[in-house]
Design a protein around this motif. Structure first.
Motif, PDB file in Angstrom:
ATOM      1  N   PRO A 141       0.454  -1.338   0.027  1.00 34.22           N
ATOM      2  CA  PRO A 141      -0.207  -0.381  -0.488  1.00 34.22           C
ATOM      3  C   PRO A 141       1.679   1.495  -0.160  1.00 34.22           C
ATOM      4  O   PRO A 141       0.049   2.174  -0.329  1.00 34.22           O
ATOM      5  N   LEU A 159       0.058   2.380  -3.139  1.00 39.70           N
ATOM      6  CA  LEU A 159      -0.317   3.013  -4.289  1.00 39.70           C
ATOM      7  C   LEU A 159      -1.260   4.395  -4.167  1.00 39.70           C
ATOM      8  O   LEU A 159      -1.256   4.591  -2.804  1.00 39.70           O
ATOM      9  N   TYR A 195      -9.554   0.259  -3.733  1.00 38.68           N
ATOM     10  CA  TYR A 195      -8.628  -0.971  -4.493  1.00 38.68           C
ATOM     11  C   TYR A 195      -9.012  -1.744  -3.921  1.00 38.68           C
ATOM     12  O   TYR A 195     -10.022  -2.409  -2.091  1.00 38.68           O
ATOM     13  N   PRO A 198      -7.675  -1.447  -8.936  1.00 47.24           N
ATOM     14  CA  PRO A 198      -7.852   0.092  -8.441  1.00 47.24           C
ATOM     15  C   PRO A 198     -10.082   0.137  -9.400  1.00 47.24           C
ATOM     16  O   PRO A 198     -10.223  -0.576 -10.156  1.00 47.24           O
TER      17      PRO A 198
END
Length: 162
Positions: free
Chosen positions: A37, A40, A45, A152
């Protein structure tokens, strides 16, 4: 006999706070291994492994050294209309730690243990939340969730309420 007692007295003991910091570090390893993470972008997500329990990872905010996350299932609590279970997380990229700040929407530590709890009660509460987080992330990995299953999702097709 005295020598054995002296030897055991020299072994350092881990405090509850030290144990908590260790949990934060273990949770970082587990979560980064599972979903990565820290890399990201802000957004939602979803990880689906075909078991009917999709996992939702919201990257709420990114800061210089931290990332704020919410981890939940795509299951709505019929009473509150919010995802349940749900854990709000803070990933410290520089310290390599992940802290569960609160679990379940609206249940911040103040709601659970009051406004002025003794420090030992705060540490106990944090130990419980972060032990839960570690077990949950480990379970998700065992079910097959991971970077390869994380995709996503646009807000228009999001499976749960924000």
């Amino acid at each position: 006999m005295d020598r054995i007692a002296a030897r055991s007295a020299r072994i350092p003991k881990l405090s509850r706070f030290g144990w908590l910091m260790g949990l934060y570090a273990e949770n970082h390893v587990r979560l980064v291994r599972l979903f990565e993470p820290q890399d990201l972008a802000v957004g939602r997500y979803v990880s689906s492994v075909g078991d009917g329990l999709d996992v939702v990872l919201d990257v709420v905010a990114r800061h210089a050294y931290t990332v704020e996350l919410r981890l939940s299932y795509a299951v709505i609590d019929p009473v509150t209309g919010e995802p349940d279970p749900s854990a709000h997380l803070r990933l410290y990229r520089d310290a390599k730690q992940v802290e569960a700040t609160h679990c379940y929407v609206g249940r911040r530590w103040q709601d659970v243990i009051g406004m002025y709890p003794p420090p030992a009660q705060v540490v106990t509460h944090r130990l419980r939340m972060n032990t839960f987080l570690g077990k949950w992330v480990q379970y998700l990995a065992e079910q097959g969730h991971g970077v390869a299953t994380l995709v996503p999702v646009s807000e228009a097709t999001a499976p749960i309420a924000a």
